[in-house]
Design a protein around this motif. Structure first.
Motif, mmCIF file in Angstrom:
data_model
loop_
_atom_site.group_PDB
_atom_site.id
_atom_site.type_symbol
_atom_site.label_atom_id
_atom_site.label_comp_id
_atom_site.label_asym_id
_atom_site.label_seq_id
_atom_site.Cartn_x
_atom_site.Cartn_y
_atom_site.Cartn_z
ATOM 1 N N ASP A 1 0.715 -1.022 0.018
ATOM 2 C CA ASP A 1 0.156 -0.028 0.116
ATOM 3 C C ASP A 1 0.999 1.277 -0.047
ATOM 4 O O ASP A 1 1.789 1.434 0.731
ATOM 5 N N LYS A 2 0.452 2.037 -1.054
ATOM 6 C CA LYS A 2 1.520 3.361 -1.100
ATOM 7 C C LYS A 2 0.357 4.484 -0.653
ATOM 8 O O LYS A 2 -0.471 4.553 -1.434
ATOM 9 N N LEU A 3 0.703 5.378 0.057
ATOM 10 C CA LEU A 3 0.118 6.441 0.555
ATOM 11 C C LEU A 3 0.688 7.730 -0.234
ATOM 12 O O LEU A 3 1.922 8.021 0.158
ATOM 13 N N TYR A 4 0.058 8.570 -1.111
ATOM 14 C CA TYR A 4 0.733 9.676 -1.621
ATOM 15 C C TYR A 4 -0.133 10.885 -1.203
ATOM 16 O O TYR A 4 -1.377 10.837 -1.292
ATOM 17 N N ARG A 5 0.702 11.843 -0.707
ATOM 18 C CA ARG A 5 -0.274 12.933 -0.298
ATOM 19 C C ARG A 5 0.344 14.015 -1.124
ATOM 20 O O ARG A 5 1.421 14.426 -1.551
ATOM 21 N N LEU A 6 -0.679 15.101 -1.739
ATOM 22 C CA LEU A 6 -0.245 16.151 -2.554
ATOM 23 C C LEU A 6 -1.530 17.296 -2.454
ATOM 24 O O LEU A 6 -2.543 17.000 -1.920
ATOM 25 N N GLU A 7 -1.078 18.460 -2.692
ATOM 26 C CA GLU A 7 -1.829 19.599 -2.490
ATOM 27 C C GLU A 7 -3.141 19.498 -3.294
ATOM 28 O O GLU A 7 -4.405 19.527 -2.643
ATOM 29 N N THR A 8 -3.049 19.368 -4.762
ATOM 30 C CA THR A 8 -4.420 19.135 -5.633
ATOM 31 C C THR A 8 -4.015 17.779 -6.279
ATOM 32 O O THR A 8 -2.816 17.512 -6.732
ATOM 33 N N PHE A 9 -5.045 17.139 -6.629
ATOM 34 C CA PHE A 9 -5.066 16.211 -7.617
ATOM 35 C C PHE A 9 -5.828 16.405 -8.805
ATOM 36 O O PHE A 9 -6.968 16.669 -8.735
ATOM 37 N N ARG B 1 2.511 16.701 -8.540
ATOM 38 C CA ARG B 1 3.541 16.241 -7.737
ATOM 39 C C ARG B 1 3.042 15.987 -6.371
ATOM 40 O O ARG B 1 2.339 16.751 -5.672
ATOM 41 N N VAL B 2 3.800 15.064 -5.867
ATOM 42 C CA VAL B 2 3.499 14.003 -4.455
ATOM 43 C C VAL B 2 4.533 15.149 -3.560
ATOM 44 O O VAL B 2 5.571 15.232 -3.558
ATOM 45 N N SER B 3 3.751 15.565 -2.321
ATOM 46 C CA SER B 3 4.594 16.161 -1.176
ATOM 47 C C SER B 3 5.230 15.125 -0.399
ATOM 48 O O SER B 3 6.182 15.347 0.420
ATOM 49 N N SER B 4 4.696 14.052 -0.055
ATOM 50 C CA SER B 4 5.220 12.909 0.846
ATOM 51 C C SER B 4 4.495 11.875 0.333
ATOM 52 O O SER B 4 3.398 11.456 -0.230
ATOM 53 N N CYS B 5 5.199 10.462 0.689
ATOM 54 C CA CYS B 5 4.684 9.122 0.582
ATOM 55 C C CYS B 5 5.066 8.085 1.518
ATOM 56 O O CYS B 5 6.300 8.518 2.276
ATOM 57 N N CYS C 1 -1.171 -1.053 -4.220
ATOM 58 C CA CYS C 1 -2.145 -0.162 -4.321
ATOM 59 C C CYS C 1 -1.980 0.964 -3.728
ATOM 60 O O CYS C 1 -1.192 1.368 -2.897
ATOM 61 N N ILE C 2 -2.636 2.108 -4.454
ATOM 62 C CA ILE C 2 -2.110 3.451 -4.402
ATOM 63 C C ILE C 2 -3.337 4.135 -3.760
ATOM 64 O O ILE C 2 -4.604 4.042 -4.202
ATOM 65 N N ASN C 3 -3.161 5.032 -2.740
ATOM 66 C CA ASN C 3 -4.123 5.835 -2.139
ATOM 67 C C ASN C 3 -3.569 7.578 -2.215
ATOM 68 O O ASN C 3 -2.384 7.823 -1.774
ATOM 69 N N LEU C 4 -4.260 8.038 -2.979
ATOM 70 C CA LEU C 4 -4.121 9.478 -3.390
ATOM 71 C C LEU C 4 -4.868 10.373 -2.285
ATOM 72 O O LEU C 4 -6.156 10.308 -2.421
ATOM 73 N N ILE C 5 -4.323 11.158 -1.447
ATOM 74 C CA ILE C 5 -4.931 12.026 -0.433
ATOM 75 C C ILE C 5 -4.526 13.634 -0.753
ATOM 76 O O ILE C 5 -3.486 13.900 -0.855
ATOM 77 N N ASP C 6 -5.486 14.193 -1.246
ATOM 78 C CA ASP C 6 -5.410 15.667 -1.675
ATOM 79 C C ASP C 6 -5.427 16.579 -0.483
ATOM 80 O O ASP C 6 -5.730 16.302 0.707
ATOM 81 N N GLY C 7 -5.150 18.016 -0.644
ATOM 82 C CA GLY C 7 -5.158 18.906 0.403
ATOM 83 C C GLY C 7 -6.473 18.947 0.995
ATOM 84 O O GLY C 7 -6.545 19.854 2.265
ATOM 85 N N THR C 8 -7.747 18.636 0.478
ATOM 86 C CA THR C 8 -9.147 18.731 1.097
ATOM 87 C C THR C 8 -9.154 17.470 1.786
ATOM 88 O O THR C 8 -10.444 17.162 2.603
ATOM 89 N N GLY C 9 -8.459 16.497 1.857
ATOM 90 C CA GLY C 9 -8.538 15.301 2.588
ATOM 91 C C GLY C 9 -9.364 14.336 1.709
ATOM 92 O O GLY C 9 -9.566 13.073 2.209
ATOM 93 N N LYS D 1 -7.416 11.879 10.019
ATOM 94 C CA LYS D 1 -6.282 12.190 9.102
ATOM 95 C C LYS D 1 -6.329 11.367 7.892
ATOM 96 O O LYS D 1 -5.937 11.352 6.893
ATOM 97 N N ASN D 2 -6.809 9.980 8.166
ATOM 98 C CA ASN D 2 -6.809 8.968 7.062
ATOM 99 C C ASN D 2 -7.884 7.758 7.812
ATOM 100 O O ASN D 2 -7.586 7.110 8.691
ATOM 101 N N THR D 3 -8.944 7.740 6.999
ATOM 102 C CA THR D 3 -9.889 6.662 7.308
ATOM 103 C C THR D 3 -9.643 5.188 6.779
ATOM 104 O O THR D 3 -10.094 4.221 7.207
ATOM 105 N N VAL D 4 -8.705 5.044 5.736
ATOM 106 C CA VAL D 4 -8.400 3.801 5.092
ATOM 107 C C VAL D 4 -7.803 2.942 6.407
ATOM 108 O O VAL D 4 -6.980 3.292 6.872
ATOM 109 N N GLY D 5 -8.304 1.880 6.489
ATOM 110 C CA GLY D 5 -7.839 0.858 7.334
ATOM 111 C C GLY D 5 -8.727 1.011 8.745
ATOM 112 O O GLY D 5 -8.444 0.139 9.582
ATOM 113 N N CYS D 6 -9.712 1.785 8.823
ATOM 114 C CA CYS D 6 -10.436 1.987 10.057
ATOM 115 C C CYS D 6 -11.188 0.608 10.384
ATOM 116 O O CYS D 6 -11.553 0.132 11.100
#
Length: 309
Positions: free
Chosen positions: A12-20, A27-31, A90-98, A245-250
């Motif tokens: 599982d890869k979590l990518y955070r970015l300002e906007t998608f 561009r990904v800010s953190s992964c 599997c990739i999860n993209l989370i933008d600045g709005t959550g 912050k992140n509901t995936v896996g709850c």
């Protein structure tokens, strides 16, 4: 010991970015990478709650080796059946709005030889297992009734089972009468062939499933909590209010909490309270299928559990 079965494991890869923005360079800010698949999320939460856990399933290739390395970093024992194909990503993209956007690979196929080798491996693991948790999708080549087969094998050894699946795997699996299931409202509608318009409707269908021979029927209500139908009655649980912050896996953390509660012989109310707290603590953490013990301690028992008439 609790054993988790993840037949379609993943990185599982979590990518955070300002906007998608579809169709543009993003561009990904953190992964971050974690050993994924619903059962492995369960494994992490069980381990954090202090219960011995063993993760098994299929894995293969370089990604499979990386997956086992990630589990080792989380201090989770594993014993996978190797396959020729590459473990999926599997990739999860989370933008600045959550907002979360998930890209899920289908996974490498398995063949009859793989299934037979897993049967032998699973039967050996049952010798030292107190409870087994079957989670997630089935890989290509795996029959829809495979969970049902494994559940019956576990029951023949006197081992309790939890099934958290959807679609045909769930429909076929409940025929083997697992000890606990955890469908959400959409899965409940598909499973029962009824339209669910209220919590009362959901509770009614949960009771029917319980009366069909499933000891504990948990209906996941997302941010509204969960319902539980069992021999002790029908209970509604409302989670504590927490910063998300992140509901995936709850949902997987909720399953882990129920597994631990069953292993420790908790009452229905105590099991549901623990499940609500662990799931909420998961939502407070960015890492998928993970929570901080300090967060759990701060919110433990702050959810509400009520017996329904």
């Amino acid at each position: 010991m609790i054993t988790t079965i993840t037949l379609n494991a993943a990185i599982d890869k979590l990518y955070r970015l300002e906007t998608f923005q579809p169709g543009k360079v993003n561009r990904v800010s953190s992964c971050a990478a974690t050993a994924g698949g619903k059962g492995l999320n369960v494994s992490r939460a069980v381990a954090l709650l202090g219960e011995p856990v063993l993760a098994t399933g299929f894995c293969g290739g370089h990604s499979g080796a990386f997956l086992k390395e990630l589990l080792s970093q989380d201090q989770i024992s594993s014993s996978f059946v190797p396959i020729a194909g590459e473990t999926r990503t599997c990739i999860n993209l989370i933008d600045g709005t959550g907002t979360s956007t998930e890209l899920l690979e289908p996974g490498a196929p398995v063949d009859e030889d793989d299934l037979q080798r897993f049967n032998v491996h699973f039967d050996a693991l049952l010798q030292e297992t107190q409870l087994t948790v079957f989670s997630g999708s089935l890989p290509c080549g795996c029959p829809e009734d495979f969970y049902a087969w494994l559940i019956r094998c576990a029951h023949n050894r006197g081992v309790r089972t939890i099934l958290d699946a959807s679609g045909g795997a769930l429909a076929k699996g409940i025929a083997a009468k697992p000890y606990l299931i955890k469908p959400n409202l959409e899965e409940l509608e598909v499973l029962t062939g009824t339209s669910i318009h209220s919590k009362k409707d959901a509770a009614r269908e949960a009771v029917k499933l319980h009366e069909s021979g499933i000891a504990c029927v948990v209906i996941s209500l997302g941010k509204e909590g969960a319902l539980l139908a069992c021999k002790e009655g029908v209970f509604e649980g409302t989670p504590p209010d927490v910063p998300v912050k992140n509901t995936v896996g709850c949902g997987d953390s909720m399953v882990a909490a129920f597994a631990v509660a069953i292993a420790r012989n908790y009452s229905a109310e105590a099991a549901l309270q623990l499940a609500l707290s662990v799931s909420s603590a998961n939502a407070m953490c960015e890492k998928t299928g993970f929570f901080h013990l300090d967060d759990l301690a701060a919110i433990l028992c702050k959810g509400q559990v009520n017996r329904l008439g």
